[in-house]
Design an enzyme around this catalytic site. Sequence first.
Site, mmCIF file in Angstrom:
data_model
loop_
_atom_site.group_PDB
_atom_site.id
_atom_site.type_symbol
_atom_site.label_atom_id
_atom_site.label_comp_id
_atom_site.label_asym_id
_atom_site.label_seq_id
_atom_site.Cartn_x
_atom_site.Cartn_y
_atom_site.Cartn_z
ATOM 1 C CG PHE B 120 -18.936 10.300 -19.943
ATOM 2 C CD1 PHE B 120 -18.661 11.560 -20.436
ATOM 3 C CD2 PHE B 120 -19.515 9.371 -20.807
ATOM 4 C CE1 PHE B 120 -18.949 11.902 -21.760
ATOM 5 C CE2 PHE B 120 -19.808 9.697 -22.122
ATOM 6 C CZ PHE B 120 -19.523 10.962 -22.599
ATOM 7 C CD GLN B 233 -26.275 3.071 -23.458
ATOM 8 O OE1 GLN B 233 -25.381 3.362 -24.235
ATOM 9 N NE2 GLN B 233 -26.050 2.852 -22.180
ATOM 10 C CG HIS B 235 -27.240 8.714 -25.661
ATOM 11 N ND1 HIS B 235 -27.515 10.003 -25.291
ATOM 12 C CD2 HIS B 235 -25.919 8.533 -25.435
ATOM 13 C CE1 HIS B 235 -26.397 10.576 -24.858
ATOM 14 N NE2 HIS B 235 -25.413 9.698 -24.944
ATOM 15 C CG LEU B 249 -25.216 10.854 -29.203
ATOM 16 C CD1 LEU B 249 -26.252 9.897 -28.692
ATOM 17 C CD2 LEU B 249 -23.823 10.334 -28.965
ATOM 18 C CD GLU B 252 -23.182 10.108 -20.288
ATOM 19 O OE1 GLU B 252 -23.673 9.262 -21.063
ATOM 20 O OE2 GLU B 252 -22.690 9.817 -19.202
ATOM 21 N NE ARG B 308 -24.510 7.101 -22.275
ATOM 22 C CZ ARG B 308 -23.610 6.914 -23.217
ATOM 23 N NH1 ARG B 308 -23.699 5.870 -24.018
ATOM 24 N NH2 ARG B 308 -22.633 7.769 -23.380
ATOM 25 C CG HIS B 379 -26.152 5.504 -28.230
ATOM 26 N ND1 HIS B 379 -25.689 6.275 -29.273
ATOM 27 C CD2 HIS B 379 -25.140 5.442 -27.333
ATOM 28 C CE1 HIS B 379 -24.453 6.667 -28.998
ATOM 29 N NE2 HIS B 379 -24.094 6.164 -27.837
ATOM 30 N NE ARG B 414 -22.039 1.755 -24.829
ATOM 31 C CZ ARG B 414 -21.595 2.980 -25.136
ATOM 32 N NH1 ARG B 414 -20.424 3.368 -24.723
ATOM 33 N NH2 ARG B 414 -22.333 3.795 -25.857
#
Lengths: 246, 604
Positions: B120, B233, B235, B249, B252, B308, B379, B414
Amino acid sequence: MSSATFRIWRGNADGGAFEDYTTEVSEGMVVLDAVHQIQAEKANDLAVRWNCKAGKCGSCSAEVNGNPKLMCMTRLNSLPLDQPVTIEPMQTFPLIRDLVTDVSWNYEVKKRIKQFAPRAPDAPDGSWRVEQYDVERVQEFRKCIECFLCQDVCHVLRDHRLHDKFIGPRYFVYTAALEMQVLDTADRVNDLANEHGVGYCNITKCCTKVCPEEITITDNAIIPLKERVVDEMYDPLTKMLRMFRG
Amino acid sequence: MTYESFEYDVLVIGAGGAGLRAAIEASSAGVSVGLVCKSLLGKAHTVMAEGGMAAALGNVDDRDDWKVHFADTMRGGQYLNSWRMAELHAQEAPARARELEAWGAVFDRTKDGKILQRNFGGHKYPRLAHVGDRTGLEMIRTLQDHGIHQGINVHMECTIIELLKNGDRVVGAFGYDREKGRFRLFTARAVVLASGGIGRAFKVTSNSWEYTGDGHALAYRAGAELMDMEFVQFHPTGMVWPPSVRGILVTEGVRGEGGVLRNSDGKRFMFEDIPDAYKSSTADDEEEGWKYTQGDKNSRRPPELLTRDHVARCIVREIKEGRGSPHGGVFLDIAWIKERLPNGAEHIKKKLPSMYHQFKQLAGIDITQEPMEVGPTTHYVMGGIRVDADTQMSTVRGLFAAGECAAGLHGANRLGGNSLSDLLVFGQRAGQYAAAFAKEQTTAAINSDEVEAAARHALEPFEREGSDAEGPYQVQFDLQDMMQAQVGIVRSEGEIQKAVDGFPGLHQRANRVGVQGNREYNAGWHTALDLRNLLMVAEAVARSAILRKESRGAHFREDHLEKDPEQGKLNTVIRQGTGGEMDVVQETLAPIRDDLQQIIEDNK
Ligand SMILES: Cc1cc2nc3c(=O)[nH]c(=O)nc-3n(C[C@H](O)[C@H](O)[C@H](O)COP(=O)(O)OP(=O)(O)OC[C@H]3O[C@@H](n4cnc5c(N)ncnc54)[C@H](O)[C@@H]3O)c2cc1C
Ligand code: SF4
Ligand code: SF4
Ligand code: FES
């Protein structure tokens, strides 16, 4: 832009009626979008459950043109819009208001099923070694989003109202996930037969047809559970062993 | 008035991963526990998490350990993180993951039968324990199914609207049930907030109606401090088409499995702009990037897996400069891996089943055949309630916070997968310390005037029903439009100031909102009550964003493009002033411990 009419159930346990709302529809819209639009424009107090809008949380269950559906995953272009689209609450559970039903019975049923009881860990750090093959068998069941559409459609609950004697397809899926989990040591077979009413299921497969997660409820969960019941309860040898084990 | 009343040692507000884990812990410490949530049990945001939970188990790459995870988290957060929380998180996440398995979670496996981990963004090694792309469902269901046998009393579809205090201590909460609209009074010796995020403050979001920043606002009104609220954040990959699903969403995990981003020229634009801090750990070419996603330990990550904030800004740049996709996004292509894998289509369906399903059903697109169109979506909020790193107690006694509503762990940005682990690590801690705190207290009296005032205030929208009253939805939409336009991914002083100037007007409108119907399951009324919280958190975001005159992590200022080392030592702190005004100040971070600094240096 064109418009369409939605015939939505409005009312509570004391009674109610369908009401027609006409609203604009655009490309890609799902039933839940139309309901939200109506709620924002014309019926601020319209009661509806939703969370994810992507078929992941199982909140937005309702009956659309008579079919149990997730409203967020039902596209308008899959419905005939030249006539009103009827949207009504699930029929198997008591109505709270409009499209919202009291599904708390389901949560009570789950508590009655013996919880997961793993064997001792395989490694000193408290972990286990499990084959991907074994994992996949139960992962199908663990996809369940608890939308309760299968419960809604099952005639044992819907028509015969055997809520006291029969846990319903959702909880056979849940039991199957526990029974087929390789680490589990608990035995739920006796409960299945006596308390949970697996025998009432006559394999109509209606539950499988409506499951939005495409879980093969009847073939992969219920039938194997029925077989376990037969093997364990009625096979004389197993029965004797059970007696010895106490 | 009298209200249906409940008394608990510990009251947990929120039943996502953090709240459930806190409730389980508190109840196993032998205190009575009540758990309240706005939706049905098992439907909280945690259920939507897809990609996985980060924990340095080292099952796929044994070079991984908590130190590397710690360093990755700090780098991702651009060193604004609470280093103590980052340390605890990295150390305790593996045990929390294994514990889930003991409670029945069924993770995907490695060849030797251990919990499988995937790549990730921002994580040096494959670190995310997962179940296909529905890890959150597995996690919440496991906690739920374990929790219902722990003697926790669950109040589903019940919304808390005010915290109650006695002196300097939180001693209860007041709310209503959605079904009938009846008020409920909770007395508690300790309260844990686990209420999630604030995504509904923006127009394009992956978040549900629940994310109106209730916990943040409740804590703020009770006198607690919030921190780092400018860090929201976005995304990089949300759906952009059809319009009704905009914002939903796209995990990822698609990029983790080899998915690539392309612009309308077919170019992999992510190779063009790689931040210095990540140059040495990013692949030189497409071949190396592909090998990395397939588990080659000698290869480095493709640029699609940069953090991100960076990926989101690159996408915005492509769209702005006219190289976007037809519906205003860019292309995310996973179908191309069929060139490399003989059974590519099957592989995609197996690794990303719910993405396959989601695009097929909502957009009519088969992701094994065609690219997806994606663009940034709101997000997650890194900022939140300021807490003590070890105990999760807020700056108000008896009030704890864990999960997305708490601040500290993630700093300025994050890393994916660090939320699910956050929920477990700090949910457990909050539960433990709240129980311990509760044991030391006696039940304190509730101030009935406070309760009456809250009840009266909540019912006001019904009195304003009539032609001159505005409905709640339009106010919410206007707020969302304003935040999206003025305090979004790319920010500047002038734009943010416009938003700040817009709040008084929105507050006034919110105070005049009227609702139809009665108190039974009335969505309009619920939205009207949430408005106050949404406005509060949105204002906190805007005011914090104006104060931070630099670009760092998720906070990007086009009028201050660079990082400012001085501001990099400051947290933004928000509290309610004595006159009810919002005070925003900057406070210096505690200096990091030497041994932790050394870990960061060793991993640079
Ligand atoms: C689509 C999506 C995918 C994601 N994927 C990942 C991923 O792969 N990995 C990862 O680490 N993170 C992921 N995240 C982030 C992560 O899922 C969330 O940050 C996390 O689940 C938040 O958990 P929580 O326990 O803090 O709150 P939630 O799970 O959001 O729960 C909040 C709870 O608080 C309750 N609540 C709120 N206000 C009130 C009130 N006033 N009164 C009573 N109850 C209240 C709600 O009803 C709910 O029960 C994803 C998020 C989204 C939206
Ligand atoms: S197959 Fe069994 S459980 Fe499923 S709907 Fe028919 S009777 Fe009900
Ligand atoms: S088994 Fe399928 S239909 Fe039944 S509750 Fe689960 S997801 Fe819904
Ligand atoms: S809103 Fe979550 S399944 Fe429909």
